[in-house]
Design a protein around this motif. Structure first.
Motif, PDB file in Angstrom:
ATOM      1  N   PRO A  18      16.076   6.492 -16.891  1.00  7.64           N
ATOM      2  CA  PRO A  18      15.758   7.029 -15.553  1.00  7.64           C
ATOM      3  C   PRO A  18      14.303   7.408 -15.244  1.00  7.64           C
ATOM      4  O   PRO A  18      13.785   6.894 -14.257  1.00  7.64           O
ATOM      5  N   GLU A  19      13.308   7.713 -16.169  1.00  4.65           N
ATOM      6  CA  GLU A  19      11.897   7.691 -15.955  1.00  4.65           C
ATOM      7  C   GLU A  19      11.438   6.165 -15.520  1.00  4.65           C
ATOM      8  O   GLU A  19      10.569   6.346 -14.699  1.00  4.65           O
ATOM      9  N   LYS A  20      11.617   5.217 -16.359  1.00  3.38           N
ATOM     10  CA  LYS A  20      11.100   4.093 -16.289  1.00  3.38           C
ATOM     11  C   LYS A  20      11.792   3.548 -15.063  1.00  3.38           C
ATOM     12  O   LYS A  20      10.878   2.793 -14.261  1.00  3.38           O
ATOM     13  N   ARG A  21      12.979   3.652 -14.723  1.00  7.62           N
ATOM     14  CA  ARG A  21      13.383   2.959 -13.494  1.00  7.62           C
ATOM     15  C   ARG A  21      12.652   3.620 -12.201  1.00  7.62           C
ATOM     16  O   ARG A  21      12.590   3.009 -11.395  1.00  7.62           O
ATOM     17  N   ARG A  22      12.418   4.989 -12.181  1.00  8.06           N
ATOM     18  CA  ARG A  22      11.696   5.496 -11.237  1.00  8.06           C
ATOM     19  C   ARG A  22      10.319   4.923 -10.995  1.00  8.06           C
ATOM     20  O   ARG A  22      10.026   4.774  -9.792  1.00  8.06           O
ATOM     21  N   ILE A  23       9.727   4.661 -11.963  1.00  4.98           N
ATOM     22  CA  ILE A  23       8.218   3.725 -11.965  1.00  4.98           C
ATOM     23  C   ILE A  23       8.551   2.486 -11.268  1.00  4.98           C
ATOM     24  O   ILE A  23       7.732   2.359 -10.470  1.00  4.98           O
ATOM     25  N   VAL A  24       9.548   1.795 -11.577  1.00  3.89           N
ATOM     26  CA  VAL A  24      10.017   0.502 -11.098  1.00  3.89           C
ATOM     27  C   VAL A  24      10.148   0.634  -9.657  1.00  3.89           C
ATOM     28  O   VAL A  24       9.633  -0.123  -8.789  1.00  3.89           O
ATOM     29  N   ASP A  25      11.104   1.963  -9.298  1.00  4.07           N
ATOM     30  CA  ASP A  25      11.297   1.827  -7.763  1.00  4.07           C
ATOM     31  C   ASP A  25      10.043   2.265  -7.058  1.00  4.07           C
ATOM     32  O   ASP A  25       9.981   1.886  -5.737  1.00  4.07           O
ATOM     33  N   LEU A  26       9.043   2.704  -7.675  1.00  2.00           N
ATOM     34  CA  LEU A  26       7.647   2.920  -7.030  1.00  2.00           C
ATOM     35  C   LEU A  26       6.756   2.036  -6.903  1.00  2.00           C
ATOM     36  O   LEU A  26       5.719   2.024  -6.614  1.00  2.00           O
ATOM     37  N   GLY A  27       7.152   0.781  -7.498  1.00  2.00           N
ATOM     38  CA  GLY A  27       6.216  -0.430  -7.514  1.00  2.00           C
ATOM     39  C   GLY A  27       5.503  -0.507  -8.710  1.00  2.00           C
ATOM     40  O   GLY A  27       4.677  -1.448  -8.790  1.00  2.00           O
ATOM     41  N   GLY A  28       5.685   0.206  -9.717  1.00  2.00           N
ATOM     42  CA  GLY A  28       5.241   0.001 -10.973  1.00  2.00           C
ATOM     43  C   GLY A  28       5.728  -0.906 -11.904  1.00  2.00           C
ATOM     44  O   GLY A  28       6.824  -1.348 -11.842  1.00  2.00           O
ATOM     45  N   ASP A  29       5.115  -1.021 -13.194  1.00  2.07           N
ATOM     46  CA  ASP A  29       5.858  -1.667 -14.301  1.00  2.07           C
ATOM     47  C   ASP A  29       5.598  -0.889 -15.572  1.00  2.07           C
ATOM     48  O   ASP A  29       4.336  -0.590 -16.179  1.00  2.07           O
ATOM     49  N   PRO A  30       6.618  -0.096 -16.060  1.00  3.19           N
ATOM     50  CA  PRO A  30       6.648   0.762 -17.014  1.00  3.19           C
ATOM     51  C   PRO A  30       6.209   0.098 -18.379  1.00  3.19           C
ATOM     52  O   PRO A  30       6.005   0.853 -19.424  1.00  3.19           O
ATOM     53  N   MET A  31       6.502  -1.307 -18.665  1.00  4.50           N
ATOM     54  CA  MET A  31       6.064  -1.949 -19.669  1.00  4.50           C
ATOM     55  C   MET A  31       4.921  -2.278 -19.764  1.00  4.50           C
ATOM     56  O   MET A  31       4.438  -3.581 -20.601  1.00  4.50           O
ATOM     57  N   ASP A  32       4.076  -2.386 -18.672  1.00  3.25           N
ATOM     58  CA  ASP A  32       2.724  -2.980 -18.702  1.00  3.25           C
ATOM     59  C   ASP A  32       1.910  -2.410 -19.829  1.00  3.25           C
ATOM     60  O   ASP A  32       1.540  -1.008 -19.768  1.00  3.25           O
ATOM     61  N   PRO A  33       1.271  -2.991 -20.685  1.00  2.00           N
ATOM     62  CA  PRO A  33       0.603  -2.400 -21.966  1.00  2.00           C
ATOM     63  C   PRO A  33      -0.801  -1.772 -21.413  1.00  2.00           C
ATOM     64  O   PRO A  33      -1.398  -1.128 -22.166  1.00  2.00           O
ATOM     65  N   ARG A  34      -1.264  -1.872 -20.018  1.00  6.11           N
ATOM     66  CA  ARG A  34      -2.353  -1.468 -19.654  1.00  6.11           C
ATOM     67  C   ARG A  34      -2.439  -0.311 -19.202  1.00  6.11           C
ATOM     68  O   ARG A  34      -3.287   0.700 -18.891  1.00  6.11           O
ATOM     69  N   GLY A  35      -1.001   0.383 -19.198  1.00  3.82           N
ATOM     70  CA  GLY A  35      -0.921   1.652 -18.847  1.00  3.82           C
ATOM     71  C   GLY A  35      -0.561   1.905 -17.343  1.00  3.82           C
ATOM     72  O   GLY A  35      -0.873   1.149 -16.683  1.00  3.82           O
ATOM     73  N   GLY A  36      -0.342   3.192 -16.818  1.00  4.50           N
ATOM     74  CA  GLY A  36      -0.276   3.443 -15.507  1.00  4.50           C
ATOM     75  C   GLY A  36       0.958   2.970 -15.018  1.00  4.50           C
ATOM     76  O   GLY A  36       0.776   2.872 -13.692  1.00  4.50           O
ATOM     77  N   GLY A  37       1.831   2.437 -15.882  1.00  2.04           N
ATOM     78  CA  GLY A  37       3.156   1.877 -15.062  1.00  2.04           C
ATOM     79  C   GLY A  37       2.854   0.466 -14.459  1.00  2.04           C
ATOM     80  O   GLY A  37       3.693   0.174 -13.911  1.00  2.04           O
ATOM     81  N   GLY A  38       1.774  -0.068 -14.814  1.00  2.00           N
ATOM     82  CA  GLY A  38       1.565  -1.401 -14.315  1.00  2.00           C
ATOM     83  C   GLY A  38       1.586  -1.657 -12.886  1.00  2.00           C
ATOM     84  O   GLY A  38       2.186  -2.369 -12.171  1.00  2.00           O
ATOM     85  N   THR A  39       0.876  -0.721 -12.085  1.00  2.00           N
ATOM     86  CA  THR A  39       0.830  -0.592 -10.821  1.00  2.00           C
ATOM     87  C   THR A  39       0.060  -1.653 -10.002  1.00  2.00           C
ATOM     88  O   THR A  39       0.199  -1.884  -8.808  1.00  2.00           O
ATOM     89  N   GLY A  40      -0.732  -2.672 -10.848  1.00  2.00           N
ATOM     90  CA  GLY A  40      -1.212  -3.686 -10.061  1.00  2.00           C
ATOM     91  C   GLY A  40      -2.192  -3.277  -9.008  1.00  2.00           C
ATOM     92  O   GLY A  40      -2.246  -4.009  -7.953  1.00  2.00           O
ATOM     93  N   GLY A  41      -2.994  -2.343  -9.162  1.00  3.30           N
ATOM     94  CA  GLY A  41      -4.031  -2.020  -7.839  1.00  3.30           C
ATOM     95  C   GLY A  41      -3.402  -1.119  -6.931  1.00  3.30           C
ATOM     96  O   GLY A  41      -4.384  -0.644  -6.102  1.00  3.30           O
ATOM     97  N   GLN A  42      -2.381  -0.556  -7.250  1.00  2.00           N
ATOM     98  CA  GLN A  42      -1.761   0.455  -6.177  1.00  2.00           C
ATOM     99  C   GLN A  42      -2.223   1.898  -6.832  1.00  2.00           C
ATOM    100  O   GLN A  42      -3.228   2.104  -7.740  1.00  2.00           O
TER     101      GLN A  42
END
Length: 388
Positions: free
Chosen positions: A58-82
């Motif tokens: 549920p937590e990782k899916r919530r990050i995905v739905d917000l536009g992030g990537d929970p598996m991005d090793p850079r942290g922050g959910g892989g938001t890509g500049g967001q």
């Protein structure tokens, strides 16, 4: 760019847990390394497994739905500049995570289920060419994990039940608080006592040792359709490995291995065979009985003057054409390759008869490479070219 985990599984963003699980199982059956050893399939299987892990959390899916990537090793959910805090639910979550959050206030995924789906199994079965052509039903001995009959998959001894883990209080994870220049950071990891299940089995079943399944050899009946070929697989749904905790069984795949035939060779739905023919029969013509793959005999007419390498095609006498639906769509052909046999030994009388025949046909000194319209052969033409 954040990965499209929904697209990897082929589901819509609003898909529920059942749809996600169904999509994952469908893809896993096609891409599992035990079923498909191709390197591209292995990489695709890893992507599908990661997407399933993310979307069932549920937590990782919530990050995905917000536009992030929970598996991005850079942290922050892989938001890509967001927004770097897009992976959190709100300002209170940010404060709990970085500034003064306690071990009890962190968010976790919760205990994982002890019931897990079983893996697929693969077994190879050798068939003769006749069995591939006619189809066959056979009983196979299969060694797989089956449901424990003593505890029925619960893993507990008779009369006992699982109890909540004292280490994690049933949450399945333990949390730790570390201090940093930002304050306190809460991290969570699976509980080492219950391995993330949130419960322990005080008295494991003596037959399965708490796994809910045991290894057993059993007999499975499989029906192979007519027209199968080397490498084709027949799927038996629910006949694979039973999952831990009594989870649903995977599928059993039976892969066909086609044994070589002493007379016929196969090319798709077509069959090939070689017909040794005495030179006299090739010259005079004859009729020969030809036994087909199904055991029936067909008369083969050989015309007078048949040459070595001639191919006779018998329409519809080959293998059944198997469609993807399992139905037969006509039959291939049988191609008979004529091989004119020249005798290696002749007695005196036979030699004299052949000499007479050669004299009658003017073949006592044959031009092996043929002559031109003026009667000059290859060697004579080469000689003339040097004397000009």
């Amino acid at each position: 760019m954040a990965r499209d985990y929904y697209g990897i599984l082929g589901v819509e963003q609003g898909a529920d847990a059942t749809e996600i699980k169904r999509a994952y199982r469908r893809l896993a059956r096609e891409l599992h390394p035990d079923v498909n050893p191709d390197e591209a399939a292995k990489e695709r299987f890893r992507e599908v497994s990661t997407a399933y892990e993310v979307l069932t959390d549920p937590e990782k899916r919530r990050i995905v739905d917000l536009g992030g990537d929970p598996m991005d090793p850079r942290g922050g959910g892989g938001t890509g500049g967001q927004d770097p805090f897009a992976g959190f639910g709100g300002f209170s979550d940010i404060m709990d995570a970085f500034f003064g959050g306690t071990a009890g206030g962190g968010r976790g995924r919760g205990p994982r289920s002890r019931v897990q789906p079983g893996a697929d199994a693969l077994i190879r079965m050798e068939l003769s060419l006749q069995e591939c052509a006619a189809g066959v039903q056979r009983d196979l001995a299969v060694d797989t994990a089956v449901l424990c009959t003593l505890c029925q998959g619960s893993g507990c001894a008779e009369g006992t039940h699982p109890t909540a883990c004292d280490t994690c209080n049933g949450s399945g994870e333990i949390q730790s608080v570390q201090r940093s220049f930002l304050g306190q950071v809460v991290t969570a990891r699976p509980c080492p006592t219950c391995r993330g299940f949130g419960e322990v089995i005080p008295e494991p079943c003596r037959q399965c040792a708490g796994d809910g399944r045991v290894r057993s050899r059993r007999t499975v009946s499989v029906k192979i359709p007519a027209g199968v070929a080397e490498g084709m697989r027949v799927r038996l749904s629910g006949q694979g490995e039973v999952g831990s905790g009594g989870g649903p069984a995977g599928d059993l795949y039976v892969e066909v291995e086609e044994a070589p035939h002493e007379i016929f060779t196969r090319d798709g739905a077509d069959l090939h065979c070689t017909l040794p023919l005495p030179m006299t029969a090739a010259a005079l013509g004859t009729t020969l009985p030809l036994e087909l793959l199904d055991g029936t005999v067909q008369e083969l007419d050989v015309e007078a003057g048949t040459q070595h390498g001639t191919v006779r095609t018998l329409r519809g006498k080959g293998m059944p054409r198997l469609r993807s639906t399992g139905r037969i769509d006509g039959y291939g052909d049988l191609l008979v390759h004529v091989e004119v046999a020249v005798p290696s030994k002749l007695d005196k009388e036979q030699t004299e008869l052949l000499r007479q025949l050669a004299k009658m046909r003017g073949e006592e000194q044959p031009d092996l490479v043929g002559g031109n319209r003026n009667g000059h052969g290859l060697f004579s033409r080469l000689r003339d070219s040097w004397t000009r």
